[in-house]
Design an enzyme around this catalytic site. Sequence first.
Site, PDB file in Angstrom:
ATOM      1  N   GLY A 231       3.315  -0.961  10.203  1.00 34.54           N
ATOM      2  CA  GLY A 231       2.324  -0.473  11.227  1.00 34.54           C
ATOM      3  C   GLY A 231       2.643   0.574  12.366  1.00 34.54           C
ATOM      4  CD  GLU A 274       5.466  -5.438   4.912  1.00 36.58           C
ATOM      5  OE1 GLU A 274       6.256  -6.157   4.157  1.00 36.58           O
ATOM      6  OE2 GLU A 274       4.275  -5.813   4.686  1.00 36.58           O
ATOM      7  N   PRO A 275       7.239  -0.319   6.742  1.00 34.25           N
ATOM      8  CG  PRO A 275       8.808   1.228   7.420  1.00 34.25           C
ATOM      9  CD  PRO A 275       8.584   0.036   7.117  1.00 34.25           C
ATOM     10  N   GLY A 276       4.838   2.110   6.070  1.00 34.10           N
ATOM     11  CA  GLY A 276       4.422   3.235   5.226  1.00 34.10           C
ATOM     12  C   GLY A 276       4.240   4.434   6.020  1.00 34.10           C
ATOM     13  NE  ARG A 277      -0.671   5.155  10.140  1.00 38.14           N
ATOM     14  CZ  ARG A 277      -1.676   5.065   9.432  1.00 38.14           C
ATOM     15  NH1 ARG A 277      -2.380   6.227   9.263  1.00 38.14           N
ATOM     16  NH2 ARG A 277      -2.509   4.257   9.086  1.00 38.14           N
ATOM     17  NE  ARG A 313      -5.134   8.115   7.422  1.00 34.83           N
ATOM     18  CZ  ARG A 313      -5.290   8.211   8.760  1.00 34.83           C
ATOM     19  NH1 ARG A 313      -5.443   9.547   9.033  1.00 34.83           N
ATOM     20  NH2 ARG A 313      -5.261   7.275   9.628  1.00 34.83           N
ATOM     21  CE1 TYR A 317      -9.467   3.244   6.863  1.00 31.75           C
ATOM     22  CE2 TYR A 317      -8.450   5.095   6.466  1.00 31.75           C
ATOM     23  CZ  TYR A 317      -8.769   3.853   6.208  1.00 31.75           C
ATOM     24  OH  TYR A 317      -8.265   3.378   4.805  1.00 31.75           O
ATOM     25  CB  CYS A 346     -22.995  16.500  -2.603  1.00 33.21           C
ATOM     26  SG  CYS A 346     -22.515  14.919  -3.577  1.00 33.21           S
TER      27      CYS A 346
HETATM   28  N1  LLP Z   1       2.602  -3.901   4.752  1.00 35.56           N
HETATM   29  C1  LLP Z   1       1.368  -4.494   4.300  1.00 35.56           C
HETATM   30  C2  LLP Z   1       1.286  -5.695   3.788  1.00 35.56           C
HETATM   31  C3  LLP Z   1       0.435  -3.348   4.377  1.00 35.56           C
HETATM   32  O1  LLP Z   1      -0.996  -4.016   3.966  1.00 35.56           O
HETATM   33  C4  LLP Z   1       0.408  -2.133   4.909  1.00 35.56           C
HETATM   34  C5  LLP Z   1      -0.700  -1.345   4.992  1.00 35.56           C
HETATM   35  C6  LLP Z   1       1.798  -1.892   5.418  1.00 35.56           C
HETATM   36  C7  LLP Z   1       2.700  -2.642   5.166  1.00 35.56           C
HETATM   37  C8  LLP Z   1       1.946  -0.454   5.961  1.00 35.56           C
HETATM   38  O2  LLP Z   1       1.352  -0.047   6.950  1.00 35.56           O
HETATM   39  P1  LLP Z   1       1.701   1.196   7.944  1.00 35.56           P
HETATM   40  O3  LLP Z   1       3.248   1.232   8.372  1.00 35.56           O
HETATM   41  O4  LLP Z   1       1.476   2.463   6.974  1.00 35.56           O
HETATM   42  O5  LLP Z   1       0.758   1.286   8.772  1.00 35.56           O
HETATM   43  N2  LLP Z   1      -5.618   3.803   4.726  1.00 35.56           N
HETATM   44  C9  LLP Z   1      -5.249   3.353   6.036  1.00 35.56           C
HETATM   45  C10 LLP Z   1      -4.208   2.393   6.227  1.00 35.56           C
HETATM   46  C11 LLP Z   1      -4.303   1.369   5.421  1.00 35.56           C
HETATM   47  C12 LLP Z   1      -3.015   0.403   5.791  1.00 35.56           C
HETATM   48  C13 LLP Z   1      -3.110  -0.746   4.701  1.00 35.56           C
HETATM   49  N3  LLP Z   1      -1.892  -1.472   4.858  1.00 35.56           N
HETATM   50  C14 LLP Z   1      -5.285   4.861   6.822  1.00 35.56           C
HETATM   51  O6  LLP Z   1      -5.284   5.795   6.069  1.00 35.56           O
HETATM   52  O7  LLP Z   1      -4.931   4.839   8.196  1.00 35.56           O
END
Ligand code: LLP
Length: 421
Positions: A231, A274-277, A313, A317, A346
Amino acid sequence: MNKVYTKVTDQLHFFEGNDPVELAKEYGTPVYVYNERILRQRCRDLKQLVTYPKFVVDYSAKANSSLAFLQIVKSEGLEVDAMSPGEIFMERQAGFAPEEIFYICNNVSAQEMQYAVDAGVVISVDSLSQLEQLGQIAPGHEVAIRFNPGVGAGHHEKVVTAGKKTKFGIEPKYIPQVREILKKYDLKLVGINQHIGSLFMTGEAFVASIAVLFEIAKQFPGLRFVDMGGGFGIPYKKEFDEAPLDLKELGTAIDKALYQFAQEYGEQITLRIEPGRYISAECSMILSQVQAVKHNHDKKFVGCDCGFNVLQRPIMYDSYHGVEIYRASEALSEKKEIVTIVGNICESGDILAKDRELPEIFKGDILGILDAGAYGFTMASNYNNRLRPAEILIRENGDVVLIREREVLEDLLRHQIALDM
Ligand code: LLP
């Protein structure tokens, strides 16, 4: 190249000396462009977040799971989470060992669970019925449980994944039932985890949520790990100098909580995030070409070739992505104006950037759509039978390599079965 509006990429040295207009010409548009140096730096930022010795960063591959991207993340010493058999498969292809993959599933079939059991990855379930299902298919197995700490956070209600309004996690009040199912199937609880939501820019909610998670963990002696979730946000409004997440302040608060928990728990177990973004967003942008400029009633529209099949996105959102302008000719933008930048799909909602004040944009200009590396390509689709774009990587020495080919029309036929008419 005529740099019309390039503040953010200039500051980041994003193109490492390459010319975006030339890249657009060579690889076509739209194209996702990645910068390897920035990606590696983001991995390192988070690896150094705390001093706690048994700290692991699991990159959340749902944000970006391109093979070359995962290979770089692996080479930085991160581990990964997965949300589907497809992500487990890609991560194995990128070289992650099964013990480096954490499968955090939600409402999956017995077959999918079996895939994860056979792959040898640790599985986290987040409902009593899925715990029961795992017990039935793999009695005696190891398991982790995702709890809902009751605290949520996020940039949009669709991505708040804890608290009272979400499908995720088991409420702590069900701990007695959890214990019964663990016992019934002789399952060994090795970890607990949470994820409160996506894109927080201050750490209060995260720090509050880990305090709740640690209280839950204390009820289960002998765990191997606790996973605090992702997050971690990034500043999408960089051109207005939006401040980044204060990792130093957040790291200090988290570190304190980790040591305190280890002391109360009686053991320094592994603690993960567990960061993604945070890892994937800023190292990537999209190059798109302007195909038309027009006035409709009192609005000026700039139409480019990046529809929401390429970047979902904004429509999904209302997300903000900065836009830059690069130009092949020496023509000058004499004035600034308010424009709405749209794609080629479209639907009226196909808006990349609404009512932005930018230097005048001309047909043929190349636009850079910033911070597109998280939930960009992974959410791209073939809507309108459009082709998913290519991806290129700017290596640390400035070399540019193709890491994914642009789709071709024949790809649209894959897996389709025509009628025999
Ligand atoms: N762990 C779990 C269990 C998750 O469901 C997620 C994201 C993450 C980690 C990583 O979250 P982050 O660090 O990236 O915030 N499509 C949306 C974001 C969806 C996130 C879903 N879960 C967007 O484009 O903002």
